[in-house]
Design a protein around this motif. Sequence first.
Motif, PDB file in Angstrom:
ATOM      1  N   CYS A  57       3.435   3.612   4.986  1.00 48.91           N
ATOM      2  CA  CYS A  57       2.522   3.528   6.131  1.00 48.91           C
ATOM      3  C   CYS A  57       1.093   3.279   5.653  1.00 48.91           C
ATOM      4  O   CYS A  57       0.400   2.410   6.175  1.00 48.91           O
ATOM      5  CB  CYS A  57       2.628   4.813   6.932  1.00 48.91           C
ATOM      6  N   MET A  58       0.668   4.040   4.643  1.00 49.90           N
ATOM      7  CA  MET A  58      -0.689   3.869   4.099  1.00 49.90           C
ATOM      8  C   MET A  58      -0.864   2.494   3.467  1.00 49.90           C
ATOM      9  O   MET A  58      -1.935   1.906   3.543  1.00 49.90           O
ATOM     10  CB  MET A  58      -0.980   4.939   3.044  1.00 49.90           C
ATOM     11  N   LEU A  59       0.180   1.994   2.850  1.00 55.16           N
ATOM     12  CA  LEU A  59       0.105   0.690   2.194  1.00 55.16           C
ATOM     13  C   LEU A  59       0.116  -0.455   3.198  1.00 55.16           C
ATOM     14  O   LEU A  59      -0.595  -1.450   3.027  1.00 55.16           O
ATOM     15  CB  LEU A  59       1.275   0.547   1.215  1.00 55.16           C
ATOM     16  N   ALA A  60       0.894  -0.312   4.264  1.00 55.37           N
ATOM     17  CA  ALA A  60       1.043  -1.397   5.232  1.00 55.37           C
ATOM     18  C   ALA A  60      -0.198  -1.588   6.092  1.00 55.37           C
ATOM     19  O   ALA A  60      -0.493  -2.708   6.507  1.00 55.37           O
ATOM     20  CB  ALA A  60       2.260  -1.142   6.121  1.00 55.37           C
ATOM     21  N   ALA A  64      -1.586  -5.342   6.261  1.00 56.00           N
ATOM     22  CA  ALA A  64      -1.288  -6.074   7.494  1.00 56.00           C
ATOM     23  C   ALA A  64      -2.509  -6.179   8.404  1.00 56.00           C
ATOM     24  O   ALA A  64      -2.434  -6.821   9.442  1.00 56.00           O
ATOM     25  CB  ALA A  64      -0.154  -5.387   8.243  1.00 56.00           C
ATOM     26  N   TYR A  65      -3.613  -5.546   8.028  1.00 54.61           N
ATOM     27  CA  TYR A  65      -4.828  -5.514   8.851  1.00 54.61           C
ATOM     28  C   TYR A  65      -4.538  -4.946  10.246  1.00 54.61           C
ATOM     29  O   TYR A  65      -5.116  -5.402  11.230  1.00 54.61           O
ATOM     30  CB  TYR A  65      -5.468  -6.899   8.982  1.00 54.61           C
ATOM     31  N   ALA A  72       4.405   1.261  12.574  1.00 52.92           N
ATOM     32  CA  ALA A  72       5.756   0.742  12.764  1.00 52.92           C
ATOM     33  C   ALA A  72       6.550   0.812  11.464  1.00 52.92           C
ATOM     34  O   ALA A  72       7.703   1.267  11.455  1.00 52.92           O
ATOM     35  CB  ALA A  72       5.701  -0.695  13.277  1.00 52.92           C
ATOM     36  N   ILE A  73       5.953   0.385  10.367  1.00 49.25           N
ATOM     37  CA  ILE A  73       6.621   0.451   9.068  1.00 49.25           C
ATOM     38  C   ILE A  73       6.910   1.900   8.701  1.00 49.25           C
ATOM     39  O   ILE A  73       7.978   2.226   8.166  1.00 49.25           O
ATOM     40  CB  ILE A  73       5.759  -0.225   7.982  1.00 49.25           C
ATOM     41  N   GLY A  74       5.978   2.792   8.995  1.00 47.06           N
ATOM     42  CA  GLY A  74       6.188   4.206   8.706  1.00 47.06           C
ATOM     43  C   GLY A  74       7.340   4.803   9.496  1.00 47.06           C
ATOM     44  O   GLY A  74       8.154   5.551   8.948  1.00 47.06           O
ATOM     45  N   VAL A  75       7.435   4.479  10.770  1.00 46.27           N
ATOM     46  CA  VAL A  75       8.514   5.008  11.614  1.00 46.27           C
ATOM     47  C   VAL A  75       9.860   4.460  11.153  1.00 46.27           C
ATOM     48  O   VAL A  75      10.832   5.214  11.002  1.00 46.27           O
ATOM     49  CB  VAL A  75       8.254   4.679  13.103  1.00 46.27           C
TER      50      VAL A  75
END
Length: 109
Positions: A57-60, A64-65, A72-75
């Motif tokens: 999540c922190m990386l995305a 992804a700006y 969404a990636i985190g979930v």
Amino acid sequence: MVTGFLFLIAIFFAPIFTAIPGFATAPALIFVGFLMVSSIIKVDFDNLSEAIPAYLCMLAMPLAYSISEGIAIGVISYVAVNVCCGKAKKVTPLMYVLAVLFICKYIFL
């Protein structure tokens, strides 16, 4: 209700808000980023089923700006990692629904 009412009022002030340059919002965005980063100390990095989704999540978000893409990636990764680790009962039904909706968003959009 309050949010909807405030958005209704904001419609009338939209021309005034467009007069504010984009760089004037930078201090507020920096402060919001600081508040988001300060919550990282609460993540249990010894538990990989919690750490991996938090890290993704922190990386995305910056790559992804978009904060919403990071969420969404985190979930999606939270549900996937917990199901793969055999902790499927730990995940709430709402998280399953959100993960499916986010996956459908990436498939169909």
